[in-house]
Design a protein around this motif. Structure first.
Motif, PDB file in Angstrom:
ATOM      1  N   HIS A  95     -14.083   3.134  34.141  1.00 45.23           N
ATOM      2  CA  HIS A  95     -12.713   2.825  33.660  1.00 45.23           C
ATOM      3  C   HIS A  95     -11.753   2.642  34.829  1.00 45.23           C
ATOM      4  O   HIS A  95     -10.817   1.861  34.762  1.00 45.23           O
ATOM      5  CB  HIS A  95     -12.221   3.907  32.699  1.00 45.23           C
ATOM      6  CG  HIS A  95     -11.814   5.190  33.342  1.00 45.23           C
ATOM      7  ND1 HIS A  95     -12.686   6.234  33.543  1.00 45.23           N
ATOM      8  CD2 HIS A  95     -10.627   5.599  33.838  1.00 45.23           C
ATOM      9  CE1 HIS A  95     -12.041   7.223  34.123  1.00 45.23           C
ATOM     10  NE2 HIS A  95     -10.808   6.868  34.327  1.00 45.23           N
ATOM     11  N   PHE A 119      -4.032   2.968  27.715  1.00 45.81           N
ATOM     12  CA  PHE A 119      -4.945   4.108  27.854  1.00 45.81           C
ATOM     13  C   PHE A 119      -5.403   4.599  26.484  1.00 45.81           C
ATOM     14  O   PHE A 119      -6.561   4.962  26.291  1.00 45.81           O
ATOM     15  CB  PHE A 119      -4.226   5.238  28.618  1.00 45.81           C
ATOM     16  CG  PHE A 119      -3.858   4.812  30.017  1.00 45.81           C
ATOM     17  CD1 PHE A 119      -2.582   4.337  30.318  1.00 45.81           C
ATOM     18  CD2 PHE A 119      -4.810   4.834  31.035  1.00 45.81           C
ATOM     19  CE1 PHE A 119      -2.256   3.919  31.608  1.00 45.81           C
ATOM     20  CE2 PHE A 119      -4.487   4.413  32.323  1.00 45.81           C
ATOM     21  CZ  PHE A 119      -3.214   3.950  32.604  1.00 45.81           C
ATOM     22  N   ARG A 120      -4.445   4.637  25.537  1.00 44.58           N
ATOM     23  CA  ARG A 120      -4.733   5.191  24.207  1.00 44.58           C
ATOM     24  C   ARG A 120      -4.608   4.069  23.167  1.00 44.58           C
ATOM     25  O   ARG A 120      -4.158   2.970  23.496  1.00 44.58           O
ATOM     26  CB  ARG A 120      -3.726   6.325  23.917  1.00 44.58           C
ATOM     27  CG  ARG A 120      -3.828   7.444  24.940  1.00 44.58           C
ATOM     28  CD  ARG A 120      -2.683   8.450  24.854  1.00 44.58           C
ATOM     29  NE  ARG A 120      -2.820   9.399  25.960  1.00 44.58           N
ATOM     30  CZ  ARG A 120      -2.399   9.138  27.213  1.00 44.58           C
ATOM     31  NH1 ARG A 120      -1.798   7.991  27.505  1.00 44.58           N
ATOM     32  NH2 ARG A 120      -2.568  10.014  28.205  1.00 44.58           N
ATOM     33  N   TRP A 168      -8.977   5.070  27.530  1.00 42.86           N
ATOM     34  CA  TRP A 168      -9.522   6.378  27.124  1.00 42.86           C
ATOM     35  C   TRP A 168     -10.210   6.234  25.753  1.00 42.86           C
ATOM     36  O   TRP A 168     -11.144   6.959  25.453  1.00 42.86           O
ATOM     37  CB  TRP A 168      -8.435   7.445  27.020  1.00 42.86           C
ATOM     38  CG  TRP A 168      -7.493   7.632  28.165  1.00 42.86           C
ATOM     39  CD1 TRP A 168      -6.186   8.052  28.083  1.00 42.86           C
ATOM     40  CD2 TRP A 168      -7.738   7.425  29.580  1.00 42.86           C
ATOM     41  NE1 TRP A 168      -5.624   8.133  29.325  1.00 42.86           N
ATOM     42  CE2 TRP A 168      -6.548   7.747  30.264  1.00 42.86           C
ATOM     43  CE3 TRP A 168      -8.834   7.007  30.319  1.00 42.86           C
ATOM     44  CZ2 TRP A 168      -6.443   7.662  31.649  1.00 42.86           C
ATOM     45  CZ3 TRP A 168      -8.720   6.936  31.698  1.00 42.86           C
ATOM     46  CH2 TRP A 168      -7.538   7.253  32.343  1.00 42.86           C
ATOM     47  N   THR A 169      -9.735   5.301  24.936  1.00 44.99           N
ATOM     48  CA  THR A 169     -10.363   5.096  23.623  1.00 44.99           C
ATOM     49  C   THR A 169     -11.797   4.605  23.816  1.00 44.99           C
ATOM     50  O   THR A 169     -12.721   5.033  23.122  1.00 44.99           O
ATOM     51  CB  THR A 169      -9.550   4.049  22.826  1.00 44.99           C
ATOM     52  OG1 THR A 169      -8.173   4.394  22.883  1.00 44.99           O
ATOM     53  CG2 THR A 169     -10.017   3.954  21.373  1.00 44.99           C
ATOM     54  N   PRO A 172     -11.849  10.431  27.121  1.00 44.74           N
ATOM     55  CA  PRO A 172     -10.714  10.977  27.875  1.00 44.74           C
ATOM     56  C   PRO A 172     -11.082  11.190  29.342  1.00 44.74           C
ATOM     57  O   PRO A 172     -12.237  11.500  29.648  1.00 44.74           O
ATOM     58  CB  PRO A 172     -10.405  12.300  27.179  1.00 44.74           C
ATOM     59  CG  PRO A 172     -11.597  12.610  26.341  1.00 44.74           C
ATOM     60  CD  PRO A 172     -12.321  11.339  26.070  1.00 44.74           C
ATOM     61  N   PRO A 173     -10.106  11.000  30.239  1.00 40.75           N
ATOM     62  CA  PRO A 173     -10.364  11.141  31.670  1.00 40.75           C
ATOM     63  C   PRO A 173     -10.541  12.609  32.050  1.00 40.75           C
ATOM     64  O   PRO A 173     -10.110  13.495  31.319  1.00 40.75           O
ATOM     65  CB  PRO A 173      -9.096  10.564  32.295  1.00 40.75           C
ATOM     66  CG  PRO A 173      -8.019  10.910  31.312  1.00 40.75           C
ATOM     67  CD  PRO A 173      -8.680  10.797  29.948  1.00 40.75           C
ATOM     68  N   TYR A 193     -13.655   4.598  26.917  1.00 43.95           N
ATOM     69  CA  TYR A 193     -14.509   5.320  27.873  1.00 43.95           C
ATOM     70  C   TYR A 193     -14.470   6.836  27.647  1.00 43.95           C
ATOM     71  O   TYR A 193     -15.111   7.585  28.380  1.00 43.95           O
ATOM     72  CB  TYR A 193     -14.039   5.054  29.300  1.00 43.95           C
ATOM     73  CG  TYR A 193     -14.301   3.646  29.794  1.00 43.95           C
ATOM     74  CD1 TYR A 193     -13.290   2.690  29.775  1.00 43.95           C
ATOM     75  CD2 TYR A 193     -15.563   3.267  30.266  1.00 43.95           C
ATOM     76  CE1 TYR A 193     -13.518   1.395  30.236  1.00 43.95           C
ATOM     77  CE2 TYR A 193     -15.804   1.967  30.733  1.00 43.95           C
ATOM     78  CZ  TYR A 193     -14.762   1.043  30.715  1.00 43.95           C
ATOM     79  OH  TYR A 193     -14.979  -0.240  31.172  1.00 43.95           O
TER      80      TYR A 193
END
Ligand code: APR
Length: 280
Positions: free
Chosen positions: A82, A42-43, A49-50, A54-55, A52
């Protein structure tokens, strides 16, 4: 907590020795554990998240406000890019050698319990038995009212699931959404395991999402030793007793080889006489 220094410069040997001499070893895995199965983190570099951004943090509120509407969107594939990328990677993923090595460490008694933040179910597929899936499992459904879980089986949502047969509550995927509390039974079991741990091994986690990551600090405060297996530095690194800067697969296979040898020759056994020499 370390009682005496471990005399080796090799972090893997240090980790193996710590694990071998610990009474109760709990492993906490994160997204990095499944990178070698093709599932993105994710990170950090290449993370979802990097790439797209942060959710949204209101996923659970959106579901609760309109469960039928949420399911309709899901059924009509109206999902963020994502989510589609993560879903496709999850569907295609198989356990890698690291998952099998972790199951092997459980089998030889080196690891007593695994708490995973991952929802991919790959630990179970690799044969791991003692597992807490703190963020749920994508192949299960769960009632948000009574917490009853049911296997997804071959259920492909073509229409919103019926309300819970036991209590009439709304049914969602078992995976924990942002804004959703960790189911109480799951969190209680994870905390029970952490409170028994004399050694925790954090594998492939940025240690940045509570309450899961907070359990690692609780273990440290309880006096447990902390081993980090991660190619990158994380928030946990400063409190780690041993740091193995490696991928999960490579480190776990090495640990299994080191600890399997120990298991085959219990500590000291190699030097003990096979019979009482006094009687010879
Ligand atoms: N082996 C081990 N670790 C790796 C590997 C690898 N091959 N590749 C990357 N990593 C590490 C990264 O360095 C990073 O520290 O995996 C970690 C992944 O961190 P995150 O993407 O933050 O994943 P995680 O810690 O599991 O996130 C926790 O956040 O978004 C939520 O619900 C999601 O469960 C997730 C939670």
């Amino acid at each position: 907590m370390l009682t005496e220094p471990i005399i080796t410069s090799d972090p893997l040997e240090q980790a193996a020795s710590l694990i071998k001499h610990s009474k109760y070893v709990v492993v906490m895995t994160g997204a990095g554990m499944s990178v070698e199965s093709g599932i993105p983190t994710f990170r950090g570099e290449g993370g979802l998240w990097t790439r797209y951004g942060p959710p949204k943090m209101d996923g659970f509120k959106q579901f609760r406000d309109d469960p039928v509407g949420w399911w309709q969107k899901r059924i009509n594939q109206q999902m963020d890019a994502h989510i589609i990328e993560l879903r496709d990677a999850l569907v295609a993923a198989e356990p890698h050698t690291g998952h099998h090595a972790l199951a092997g460490l459980e089998k030889v008694g080196a690891v007593h319990h695994v708490i995973t933040q991952n929802i991919d179910g790959l630990d179970l597929k690799a044969g791991l038995k003692n597992l807490t899936e703190i963020h749920g499992n994508r192949s299960r459904l769960r009632c948000i009212q009574c917490g009853q879980r049911m296997s997804l089986g071959d259920f492909v949502p073509i229409e919103p699931p019926e309300p819970c047969a036991s209590c009439g509550g709304s049914i969602k995927f078992d995976t924990v959404m942002f804004g959703e509390p960790i189911p109480a039974d799951t969190l209680a079991e994870a905390r029970r395991q952490i409170d028994m741990a004399t050694c925790v091994v954090a594998i492939g986690t940025s240690a940045s999402v509570r309450p899961a990551s907070g359990l690692l600090w609780i273990a440290k405060a309880n006096g447990a030793s902390v081993i980090e297996i991660n190619p990158n530095e994380t928030k946990l690194s400063p409190i780690s007793d041993v740091i193995v800067r490696s991928s999960a697969g490579s480190a776990l296979n090495s640990l299994l080889n080191l600890l399997k040898i120990c298991e085959e020759t219990p500590s000291g056994a190699a030097n003990e006489p096979t019979q009482d020499v006094r009687s010879a």
